[in-house]
Write an enzyme that holds these catalytic residues in place. Sequence first.
Site, PDB file in Angstrom:
ATOM      1  N   ARG A  88       0.852  -1.203   0.000  1.00  9.52           N
ATOM      2  CA  ARG A  88       0.000   0.000   0.000  1.00  9.52           C
ATOM      3  C   ARG A  88       0.887   1.253   0.000  1.00  9.52           C
ATOM      4  NH1 ARG A  88      -3.807  -0.205   5.025  1.00  9.52           N
ATOM      5  NH2 ARG A  88      -4.894  -1.815   3.844  1.00  9.52           N
ATOM      6  N   ARG A 157      -1.659   6.298   9.977  1.00 12.17           N
ATOM      7  CA  ARG A 157      -1.891   5.758   8.628  1.00 12.17           C
ATOM      8  C   ARG A 157      -2.059   6.888   7.613  1.00 12.17           C
ATOM      9  NH1 ARG A 157      -3.827   0.604   8.406  1.00 12.17           N
ATOM     10  NH2 ARG A 157      -2.995  -0.661  10.083  1.00 12.17           N
ATOM     11  N   LYS A 231      -3.366   1.067  15.036  1.00 13.28           N
ATOM     12  CA  LYS A 231      -3.420   2.061  13.959  1.00 13.28           C
ATOM     13  C   LYS A 231      -4.074   3.352  14.439  1.00 13.28           C
ATOM     14  CE  LYS A 231      -6.014  -0.996  11.625  1.00 13.28           C
ATOM     15  NZ  LYS A 231      -6.899  -1.649  10.663  1.00 13.28           N
ATOM     16  N   LYS A 233      -5.755   7.045  12.695  1.00 11.03           N
ATOM     17  CA  LYS A 233      -6.141   7.614  11.395  1.00 11.03           C
ATOM     18  C   LYS A 233      -6.516   9.083  11.503  1.00 11.03           C
ATOM     19  CE  LYS A 233      -7.382   3.147   9.529  1.00 11.03           C
ATOM     20  NZ  LYS A 233      -8.402   2.252   8.961  1.00 11.03           N
ATOM     21  N   CYS A 452     -15.302  -3.267   0.045  1.00 11.74           N
ATOM     22  CA  CYS A 452     -13.904  -3.512   0.409  1.00 11.74           C
ATOM     23  C   CYS A 452     -13.353  -4.643  -0.472  1.00 11.74           C
ATOM     24  CB  CYS A 452     -13.807  -3.897   1.872  1.00 11.74           C
ATOM     25  SG  CYS A 452     -14.400  -5.562   2.175  1.00 11.74           S
ATOM     26  N   CYS A 458      -7.922 -10.873   0.998  1.00 14.64           N
ATOM     27  CA  CYS A 458      -7.975 -10.480   2.405  1.00 14.64           C
ATOM     28  C   CYS A 458      -8.105 -11.698   3.314  1.00 14.64           C
ATOM     29  CB  CYS A 458      -9.151  -9.541   2.658  1.00 14.64           C
ATOM     30  SG  CYS A 458      -9.239  -9.084   4.394  1.00 14.64           S
ATOM     31  N   CYS A 497     -16.403  -8.578   6.033  1.00 10.63           N
ATOM     32  CA  CYS A 497     -16.360  -8.952   7.461  1.00 10.63           C
ATOM     33  C   CYS A 497     -16.703  -7.710   8.267  1.00 10.63           C
ATOM     34  CB  CYS A 497     -14.980  -9.515   7.819  1.00 10.63           C
ATOM     35  SG  CYS A 497     -13.744  -8.261   8.215  1.00 10.63           S
ATOM     36  N   CYS A 501     -13.928  -1.906   6.506  1.00  7.25           N
ATOM     37  CA  CYS A 501     -12.963  -1.178   5.675  1.00  7.25           C
ATOM     38  C   CYS A 501     -13.603  -0.241   4.653  1.00  7.25           C
ATOM     39  CB  CYS A 501     -12.032  -2.164   4.973  1.00  7.25           C
ATOM     40  SG  CYS A 501     -11.013  -3.092   6.132  1.00  7.25           S
TER      41      CYS A 501
HETATM   42 FE1  SRM Z   1      -8.996  -2.134   6.492  1.00 12.96          FE
HETATM   43  C1  SRM Z   1      -7.645  -4.785   8.088  1.00 12.96           C
HETATM   44  C2  SRM Z   1      -8.181  -3.441   3.521  1.00 12.96           C
HETATM   45  C3  SRM Z   1      -9.667   0.838   5.059  1.00 12.96           C
HETATM   46  C4  SRM Z   1     -10.691  -1.181   9.310  1.00 12.96           C
HETATM   47  N1  SRM Z   1      -8.018  -3.798   5.924  1.00 12.96           N
HETATM   48  C5  SRM Z   1      -7.497  -4.757   6.739  1.00 12.96           C
HETATM   49  C6  SRM Z   1      -6.652  -5.755   5.941  1.00 12.96           C
HETATM   50  C7  SRM Z   1      -5.249  -5.276   5.954  1.00 12.96           C
HETATM   51  C8  SRM Z   1      -6.790  -7.215   6.365  1.00 12.96           C
HETATM   52  C9  SRM Z   1      -5.775  -7.776   7.335  1.00 12.96           C
HETATM   53  O1  SRM Z   1      -5.568  -7.205   8.418  1.00 12.96           O
HETATM   54  O2  SRM Z   1      -5.251  -8.852   7.018  1.00 12.96           O
HETATM   55  C10 SRM Z   1      -7.299  -5.598   4.540  1.00 12.96           C
HETATM   56  C11 SRM Z   1      -6.421  -5.946   3.351  1.00 12.96           C
HETATM   57  C12 SRM Z   1      -7.282  -6.521   2.242  1.00 12.96           C
HETATM   58  C13 SRM Z   1      -6.613  -6.644   0.944  1.00 12.96           C
HETATM   59  O3  SRM Z   1      -6.482  -7.795   0.444  1.00 12.96           O
HETATM   60  O4  SRM Z   1      -6.257  -5.639   0.344  1.00 12.96           O
HETATM   61  C14 SRM Z   1      -7.838  -4.186   4.636  1.00 12.96           C
HETATM   62  N2  SRM Z   1      -8.829  -1.412   4.651  1.00 12.96           N
HETATM   63  C15 SRM Z   1      -8.578  -2.139   3.537  1.00 12.96           C
HETATM   64  C16 SRM Z   1      -8.810  -1.341   2.278  1.00 12.96           C
HETATM   65  C17 SRM Z   1      -7.875  -1.682   1.143  1.00 12.96           C
HETATM   66  C18 SRM Z   1     -10.271  -1.544   1.848  1.00 12.96           C
HETATM   67  C19 SRM Z   1     -10.648  -1.021   0.496  1.00 12.96           C
HETATM   68  O5  SRM Z   1     -11.379  -1.737  -0.164  1.00 12.96           O
HETATM   69  O6  SRM Z   1     -10.248   0.076   0.115  1.00 12.96           O
HETATM   70  C20 SRM Z   1      -8.667   0.083   2.854  1.00 12.96           C
HETATM   71  C21 SRM Z   1      -7.264   0.597   2.817  1.00 12.96           C
HETATM   72  C22 SRM Z   1      -7.196   1.991   3.307  1.00 12.96           C
HETATM   73  C23 SRM Z   1      -5.861   2.646   3.184  1.00 12.96           C
HETATM   74  O7  SRM Z   1      -5.537   3.073   2.072  1.00 12.96           O
HETATM   75  O8  SRM Z   1      -5.171   2.794   4.194  1.00 12.96           O
HETATM   76  C24 SRM Z   1      -9.080  -0.150   4.304  1.00 12.96           C
HETATM   77  N3  SRM Z   1      -9.913  -0.431   7.115  1.00 12.96           N
HETATM   78  C25 SRM Z   1     -10.181   0.651   6.328  1.00 12.96           C
HETATM   79  C26 SRM Z   1     -11.120   1.514   6.976  1.00 12.96           C
HETATM   80  C27 SRM Z   1     -11.724   2.772   6.390  1.00 12.96           C
HETATM   81  C28 SRM Z   1     -10.945   4.004   6.761  1.00 12.96           C
HETATM   82  O9  SRM Z   1      -9.886   3.931   7.377  1.00 12.96           O
HETATM   83  O10 SRM Z   1     -11.406   5.085   6.422  1.00 12.96           O
HETATM   84  C29 SRM Z   1     -11.426   0.932   8.197  1.00 12.96           C
HETATM   85  C30 SRM Z   1     -12.461   1.438   9.221  1.00 12.96           C
HETATM   86  C31 SRM Z   1     -11.997   2.616   9.987  1.00 12.96           C
HETATM   87  C32 SRM Z   1     -11.269   2.212  11.228  1.00 12.96           C
HETATM   88  O11 SRM Z   1     -10.069   1.964  11.132  1.00 12.96           O
HETATM   89  O12 SRM Z   1     -11.902   2.104  12.277  1.00 12.96           O
HETATM   90  C33 SRM Z   1     -10.659  -0.291   8.269  1.00 12.96           C
HETATM   91  N4  SRM Z   1      -9.103  -2.831   8.396  1.00 12.96           N
HETATM   92  C34 SRM Z   1      -9.913  -2.337   9.378  1.00 12.96           C
HETATM   93  C35 SRM Z   1      -9.842  -3.194  10.530  1.00 12.96           C
HETATM   94  C36 SRM Z   1     -10.598  -2.998  11.864  1.00 12.96           C
HETATM   95  C37 SRM Z   1      -9.810  -2.151  12.791  1.00 12.96           C
HETATM   96  C38 SRM Z   1     -10.431  -2.063  14.171  1.00 12.96           C
HETATM   97  O13 SRM Z   1     -10.315  -1.022  14.785  1.00 12.96           O
HETATM   98  O14 SRM Z   1     -11.007  -3.033  14.649  1.00 12.96           O
HETATM   99  C39 SRM Z   1      -8.961  -4.252  10.183  1.00 12.96           C
HETATM  100  C40 SRM Z   1      -8.545  -5.439  11.064  1.00 12.96           C
HETATM  101  C41 SRM Z   1      -7.458  -5.096  12.018  1.00 12.96           C
HETATM  102  O15 SRM Z   1      -6.839  -4.033  11.965  1.00 12.96           O
HETATM  103  O16 SRM Z   1      -7.217  -5.946  12.874  1.00 12.96           O
HETATM  104  C42 SRM Z   1      -8.529  -3.990   8.837  1.00 12.96           C
HETATM  105 FE1  SF4 Z   2     -10.949  -7.638   4.635  1.00 14.92          FE
HETATM  106 FE2  SF4 Z   2     -12.923  -7.288   6.353  1.00 14.92          FE
HETATM  107 FE3  SF4 Z   2     -11.475  -5.201   5.575  1.00 14.92          FE
HETATM  108 FE4  SF4 Z   2     -13.135  -6.314   3.894  1.00 14.92          FE
HETATM  109  S1  SF4 Z   2     -13.708  -5.317   5.819  1.00 14.92           S
HETATM  110  S2  SF4 Z   2     -10.987  -5.770   3.436  1.00 14.92           S
HETATM  111  S3  SF4 Z   2     -13.052  -8.444   4.436  1.00 14.92           S
HETATM  112  S4  SF4 Z   2     -10.729  -6.890   6.762  1.00 14.92           S
END
Ligand code: SRM
Ligand code: SF4
Length: 588
Positions: A88, A157, A231, A233, A452, A458, A497, A501
């Site tokens: 990323r 981030r 993380k 943000k 997402c 993922c 899930c 995201c």
């Molecule tokens: Fe996310 C984890 C993809 C934005 C909340 N996110 C992941 C992971 C890295 C899975 C992993 O931990 O193994 C995913 C990778 C999937 C893949 O194959 O690419 C993933 N997140 C994404 C992206 C690519 C989704 C998308 O379709 O665009 C976004 C990348 C953003 C970036 O450029 O940095 C993405 N993730 C978000 C957002 C939205 C935001 O930040 O505005 C959230 C919700 C906001 C927040 O953080 O509360 C988000 N991602 C999570 C979480 C839950 C965190 C939590 O507080 O519980 C995880 C799981 C974790 O961190 O344990 C996670």
């Molecule tokens: Fe993966 Fe869940 Fe984030 Fe979708 S919402 S990219 S399934 S961690």
Amino acid sequence: MDPHKETDRSRDRSQPLENLGPDETLKATSDYLRGTIEQSLADEITAGVAESDNKLLKFHGMYQQDDRDIRDERRRQKLEPEYTFMVRLRLPGGVVSPSQWLSIDDLARRFGRDSLRLTTRQTFQYHYIERQNLKTLLQDLRDAVIDTKAACGDDSRGVMSTVNPHLSALHGQVYAVASEASDHAVHRTTGYEEIWYQEERPAGEKKAPLKQVATGDETEPFYGKTYMPRKFKIGFAVPPSNDIDVYSQDLGFVAVAEQGELKGFNVMIGGGMGRTDRAPETYPRLADLIGYVDADQVIPVIDAVMSVQRDFGDRVNRAHARFKYTVDDKGVEWIKAEIENRLGFELGPVSPFEFTSNGDPLGWVEGEDGREHCTLFIQNGRLVNRPDSALLDGMRALAEIHKGTFLLTPNQNVIVADVEPEDRPAIEAIMKEHRLGEFEGASGLRRNSMACVAFPTCALAMAESERYLPELLTKVEEILDRHGLTDDPITIRMTGCPNGCARPYISEIGLTGRAPGKYNLYFGGGFHGQRLNRMYLENVGEEAILEALEETLGHYARERRPDEPFGDFTIRAGYVTEVKEGRLFSAP
Ligand code: SRM
Ligand code: SF4
């Protein structure tokens, strides 16, 4: 009474490492994120890396993944999972020049299986990068003046900023602050340069400590050896657009202007989306507005807010380690007082503002200076060449002639920005040739949809998302057609899930994956991202989802009030009750 004395500090960084979670020891003993990454990259027995190094690699902007479509088959064949890496980019505000686009595109073709993914935080992701190509990829990105530092991991981030720095002077000024914030909050270890660029480790390097909130650590004056608990943000919004979903940020800034010039920001803290099914102690939460600061105080505010979370965040239980939980555990007033204490001044009173939507207005707009900008709808942010549309090639062709910039939006779209009126016909011809303007025929729901990544890359996905939402939307569009709602803007977001995201808990229709083909369905989010939605149906398949949408959308078409958004209607009509408290402690 000193409120600090009352504070339970049993789980924070004042504790000895052995009292904290294992990730804290890993970070502390990693020699500033170096770990054994070099050894892992050279390990000939596997195509992957050691688990501890994978955790550290996140701070370098990448994750080890395996292709889940073929996981079972490989297991049957007694092969190790097909390990590759997601990488990323750090791209504050999603701004990228045409020459950078061409470099990013080249690398996708060389190493990323001809695919680029635009994310919900305004950046690019590569998938399927083989381990032996990581260094070349990162070095070539460096040549394009792009890095991947802190794109993942327990740190600040990708910093978001309302799109289009060219639309007005104000947008440009806010982008400049966001960009400075990104550079300021990124970690300082030279481990990144040593591993990826093969640079020598500097001898006895000292960095100027950040005043007030420094840790005393010479290499990482702000973060120290254990970085953040989780993380963190940061995002900057420019009303009336809430495209960055400022209420979902750990630390959000809402621009305040005076005569078109940036004056300062309202400050919000404690937003977040992630939750876990059947774990009511985890919940999405909207950020609280805590005051106002002048623009020149943004960096001190970032230091103060992040340091409060750095020092008081939960370092035992990672599921409870986000800032939103620290804010709730200690109380907003306590946290605000602690921030002001570290700042050495009080925040000013909140300045009134109004948001009107959190989506992207698609198509052409003209900026203050007469230049033009076109927002292209990129379904779920995936840029690939398919037989019916060659989006990757199309964007490349645009990059070859475009003289302005490209902007990635928080809704996974792209803006072709800063186009001189005389250059527009050539740009439009390429868009037409590559069908980049196809969104013009899309429903209001599809234009306001996000999914997402989920399967196949993922590791946490429980259900399809990116690969399924377009097909589901085609079925929902039949319902919209029947009820005359085709052009109505309604937000729908799907995730594979509950992690959230695609920020599904603040959309009018939310779908979060529970199991293959099964989703929770949510209604009632605010049209401009100001209100959480609530679960309407739990763990249901397509048939039940379409039935629920037929009923609610039909009812909406018949009985909505003028200008009433669908989310508001589902509450007024009693399908769900309003989430008033800004956080959803448990499912109804
Ligand atoms: Fe996310 C984890 C993809 C934005 C909340 N996110 C992941 C992971 C890295 C899975 C992993 O931990 O193994 C995913 C990778 C999937 C893949 O194959 O690419 C993933 N997140 C994404 C992206 C690519 C989704 C998308 O379709 O665009 C976004 C990348 C953003 C970036 O450029 O940095 C993405 N993730 C978000 C957002 C939205 C935001 O930040 O505005 C959230 C919700 C906001 C927040 O953080 O509360 C988000 N991602 C999570 C979480 C839950 C965190 C939590 O507080 O519980 C995880 C799981 C974790 O961190 O344990 C996670
Ligand atoms: Fe993966 Fe869940 Fe984030 Fe979708 S919402 S990219 S399934 S961690």
